[in-house]
Design an enzyme around this catalytic site. Sequence first.
Site, PDB file in Angstrom:
ATOM      1  N   LYS A   1       0.819  -1.211   0.000  1.00  0.00           N
ATOM      2  CA  LYS A   1       0.000   0.000   0.000  1.00  0.00           C
ATOM      3  C   LYS A   1       0.849   1.254   0.000  1.00  0.00           C
ATOM      4  O   LYS A   1       0.483   2.248  -0.619  1.00  0.00           O
ATOM      5  CB  LYS A   1      -0.960   0.013   1.204  1.00  0.00           C
ATOM      6  CG  LYS A   1      -2.109  -0.980   1.070  1.00  0.00           C
ATOM      7  CD  LYS A   1      -3.222  -0.674   2.048  1.00  0.00           C
ATOM      8  CE  LYS A   1      -4.348  -1.688   1.924  1.00  0.00           C
ATOM      9  NZ  LYS A   1      -5.430  -1.445   2.870  1.00  0.00           N
TER      10      LYS A   1
ATOM     11  N   LYS B   1      -4.654 -10.752  -6.253  1.00  0.00           N
ATOM     12  CA  LYS B   1      -5.895 -11.090  -5.544  1.00  0.00           C
ATOM     13  C   LYS B   1      -7.006 -10.108  -5.947  1.00  0.00           C
ATOM     14  O   LYS B   1      -6.718  -8.954  -6.307  1.00  0.00           O
ATOM     15  CB  LYS B   1      -5.690 -11.122  -4.029  1.00  0.00           C
ATOM     16  CG  LYS B   1      -5.528  -9.765  -3.415  1.00  0.00           C
ATOM     17  CD  LYS B   1      -5.646  -9.789  -1.900  1.00  0.00           C
ATOM     18  CE  LYS B   1      -5.483  -8.344  -1.441  1.00  0.00           C
ATOM     19  NZ  LYS B   1      -5.650  -8.049  -0.078  1.00  0.00           N
TER      20      LYS B   1
ATOM     21  N   LYS C   1     -10.653  -4.624  -3.449  1.00  0.00           N
ATOM     22  CA  LYS C   1     -11.604  -3.503  -3.463  1.00  0.00           C
ATOM     23  C   LYS C   1     -10.983  -2.267  -4.052  1.00  0.00           C
ATOM     24  O   LYS C   1     -11.667  -1.420  -4.586  1.00  0.00           O
ATOM     25  CB  LYS C   1     -11.998  -3.160  -2.014  1.00  0.00           C
ATOM     26  CG  LYS C   1     -12.980  -4.099  -1.410  1.00  0.00           C
ATOM     27  CD  LYS C   1     -13.495  -3.555  -0.101  1.00  0.00           C
ATOM     28  CE  LYS C   1     -12.375  -3.446   0.899  1.00  0.00           C
ATOM     29  NZ  LYS C   1     -12.841  -3.527   2.297  1.00  0.00           N
TER      30      LYS C   1
HETATM   31  P1  AMP Z   1     -10.791  -6.052   3.500  1.00  0.00           P
HETATM   32  O1  AMP Z   1     -11.498  -5.894   2.205  1.00  0.00           O
HETATM   33  O2  AMP Z   1      -9.314  -5.914   3.296  1.00  0.00           O
HETATM   34  O3  AMP Z   1     -11.332  -5.242   4.599  1.00  0.00           O
HETATM   35  O4  AMP Z   1     -11.005  -7.579   3.873  1.00  0.00           O
HETATM   36  C1  AMP Z   1     -12.127  -8.113   4.534  1.00  0.00           C
HETATM   37  C2  AMP Z   1     -11.959  -9.613   4.612  1.00  0.00           C
HETATM   38  O5  AMP Z   1     -12.031 -10.196   3.303  1.00  0.00           O
HETATM   39  C3  AMP Z   1     -10.621 -10.053   5.197  1.00  0.00           C
HETATM   40  O6  AMP Z   1     -10.834 -11.194   6.022  1.00  0.00           O
HETATM   41  C4  AMP Z   1      -9.819 -10.434   3.985  1.00  0.00           C
HETATM   42  O7  AMP Z   1      -8.822 -11.393   4.261  1.00  0.00           O
HETATM   43  C5  AMP Z   1     -10.881 -10.995   3.069  1.00  0.00           C
HETATM   44  N1  AMP Z   1     -10.512 -10.857   1.654  1.00  0.00           N
HETATM   45  C6  AMP Z   1     -10.181  -9.710   1.010  1.00  0.00           C
HETATM   46  N2  AMP Z   1      -9.898  -9.943  -0.290  1.00  0.00           N
HETATM   47  C7  AMP Z   1     -10.040 -11.281  -0.471  1.00  0.00           C
HETATM   48  C8  AMP Z   1      -9.886 -12.149  -1.607  1.00  0.00           C
HETATM   49  N3  AMP Z   1      -9.531 -11.683  -2.800  1.00  0.00           N
HETATM   50  N4  AMP Z   1     -10.129 -13.470  -1.439  1.00  0.00           N
HETATM   51  C9  AMP Z   1     -10.496 -13.949  -0.230  1.00  0.00           C
HETATM   52  N5  AMP Z   1     -10.651 -13.192   0.880  1.00  0.00           N
HETATM   53  C10 AMP Z   1     -10.432 -11.873   0.761  1.00  0.00           C
END
Ligand code: AMP
Length: 327
Positions: A112, A194, A197
């Site tokens: 980041k 991956k 968002k």
């Molecule tokens: P975040 O969007 O970073 O707040 O992530 C929220 C949750 O979604 C966390 O537990 C991440 O590990 C999971 N997560 C985010 N991106 C992925 C992805 N591409 N595949 C699986 N899990 C994800």
Amino acid sequence: MAKRIFSGAQPTGNLHIGNYLGALRNWVALQHEYESFFCVVDLHAITIPQDPEVLREKTREVARLYLAAGIDPAVSTIFIQSDVQEHAELAWVLNCVVRIGELERMTQYKDKSKKQRENVSAGLLTYPALMAADILLYQTDLVPVGQDQKQHLELTRDVAERFNRDFGETFRIPDAYIPKVGARIQALDDPLKKMSKSDENANGRIGLLDDADTIRRKFKRAVTDSGTDVRFDETRPAVTNLLTVYQLLTNQTREEIEAHFAGKGYAQLKGDLADATIAFLEPYQERVRGISDEELGRILRDGADKARAIAEVTMRQVKERMGIVGA
Ligand code: AMP
Ligand code: TRP
């Protein structure tokens, strides 16, 4: 005492199918076995510049997405991180326990900060101390997350162990719960990245609020590998990623899926995958729309009250142990 779960997602951008399959889906499944806390981590979101109006809106949207996914406020606690001030308070304390070197080793920070290049906030670096605070405040046993959070969990354990050693047993040491399938859903436009968002290219992700046409279009455009047959194969990451999403949405075994696609090509896979995704997301979105502002407000206020009652106890102990007790 019942074992506890804590997890959260940041209200930045649009939650996608990777967030659901890697995290939310497992929260729903685990909530009946554990005493569960699901948090919308808005204080984490501001480590990167956010538009205040958008942040306010997204914070409530994420809480709606939790509820629509099946988090039941009658059994689980859903709340907004900034509603419980102990999160920020314990984060400060843990900032004084964690080492700069540990923070600098975090791959999420490295990625980041590289992306942002200039004006990287100190908060982006110390983000894992806030995440550790989230988890440790509730004496959490298990943290269900996607693969990308594994390193942050390890740091949380190290910080908790250090605190316990230096100041006496205070925190329970949490374990990560990372699903065997779906822990890392890859981007549709690049199977080596991956699904994220924050990626500029929205074609790489299926948003939980995307409409049917958008979903069809994004799957149609998804990158595929060379070869033609549709089967799980690690050397063909794009098709395997699409099949993994299909597997999780349809709850079929790999054998059933490979039998279904035998002799069929990528176009059929993409079409069937779009159908399965739409069949899942349409009722999901209907549930999101069905949650009124009043109901949401009530759930979040109740959640914050329940969370605060536990967080206060831990915070009092921490201060006591460290000698920061005031007058
Ligand atoms: P975040 O969007 O970073 O707040 O992530 C929220 C949750 O979604 C966390 O537990 C991440 O590990 C999971 N997560 C985010 N991106 C992925 C992805 N591409 N595949 C699986 N899990 C994800
Ligand atoms: N850092 C996590 C992510 O980006 C979100 C998060 C913050 C979290 N605090 C947490 C996840 C506590 C689990 C437990 O995905």
